[in-house]
Design a protein around this motif. Structure first.
Motif: not given
Ligand code: PDD
Length: 299
Positions: A45, A64, A194, A223, A260
């Motif tokens: 996704y 991506r 992350e 980002t 994002a």
């Protein structure tokens, strides 16, 4: 038939979804019961921010998407120009100027088998759109958020943006239960990888603006990349891609997350401990603005 109550309660009137060539009322959109995305999580996704009717960082998200599909040997569901057209059509049909556009591609529908069919079925492409809580985002920018660290229990290919998000959502749930808005995932050596749905950053004591280096352990955030470029172009301190421990984050001058959905959102508390003076840091604010400028967002 979809559950009427569900569609009524969650889907604002007029919300439109895209499924394999058709634009449908959100509550009536669906995929085949043997879609491999549904049965096996055989699916990837993307989420792009839409501001003033324009998808932000569109090319990088589509790059991506193509990479994720390539890693899994799934074909692009359509050419790029066509994809961009569908994205614009979704924005227009949903009449949303500021929102989030969700794209998902599965390997398609086929008789259930772990081994992907050789001459694969046609990939399934779905898109949905929703409004962004702009007031909520403004408040997070103003006040900052708390994050909670949890063990990273994901698989070894976090560089692929798959829909297999159980460890991520369990981490978020755990963070929420402890008063955090995001979970920072920590590897077995004590380094932050992350966030559950964001990249993690600190402004270290020595002034380094640091985020984990790219590998299979993290998602290459769009980002994140644009922030790295914008910050180094503007000569912001020393921008480095490197690991940092939870202890280093706790002692940092500033911390923030990127995605994002929120560009650079300040982190003011980690595991209940204030970062710096407990208020959003000046460098985080500057980086947020630099990102916006580079991404062509009017502020
Ligand atoms: N999440 N890391 C993870 C695990 C993510 O899921 C995301 C994005 C990011 C940031 O990537 P980008 O800057 O390209 O948005 C990092 C999206 C927003 C989501 O799952 O909703």
């Amino acid at each position: 038939m979809p559950d009427k109550k569900w569609s009524e309660s969650r889907a604002p009137a007029g919300r439109i979804a895209y499924v394999n060539g058709r634009y449908l009322p959100h509550g009536q959109a669906g995929v085949h019961i043997e879609d491999r995305g549904l049965q096996l999580g055989d699916s990837i996704y993307e989420v792009t921010n839409v501001l003033d009717g324009v998808p932000i960082d569109e090319a990088a998200h589509l790059d991506r998407m193509e990479r994720s599909l390539g890693e899994l040997g799934i074909a692009m569901p359509m050419g790029r120009a066509a994809l961009k057209l569908v994205m614009r059509e979704m924005i227009a049909r949903n009449r949303i100027r500021n929102g989030l556009l969700y794209l998902q591609v599965t390997r398609g529908a086929a008789r259930r088998d772990h081994v992907p069919p050789k001459d694969g079925p046609r990939p399934t492409l779905i898109m949905t759109m929703r409004t962004q809580d702009m007031a909520g985002l403004a408040s997070r920018m103003e006040k900052g958020i708390a994050v909670v660290t949890v063990p990273d229990q994901r698989w070894a290919r976090c560089d692929i943006k798959t829909v297999q998000l159980l460890p991520n959502l369990m981490a978020k749930q755990a963070a929420k239960a402890r008063g955090g808005a995001e979970a920072w995932l920590v590897d077995k050596d004590g380094f932050v990888t992350e966030g559950a749905s964001t990249n993690a950053w600190i402004v270290a004591q020595n002034g380094d603006v640091a985020t984990r280096d790219l590998s299979n352990a993290i998602l290459a955030g769009v980002t994140r990349r644009i922030i790295l470029e914008a910050a180094s172009e503007a000569g912001v301190n020393k921008v480095v891609e490197r690991k940092f421990t939870v202890a280093e984050a706790l002692a940092a001058r500033e911390a923030f997350i990127s995605s994002a959905t929120g560009a650079a959102v300040p982190v003011v508390v980690i595991d209940g401990q204030k970062i710096g003076d407990g208020a959003p840091g000046p460098l985080t604010r500057r980086i947020h603005k630099l990102y916006a400028c580079k991404a062509g967002i009017k502020s």
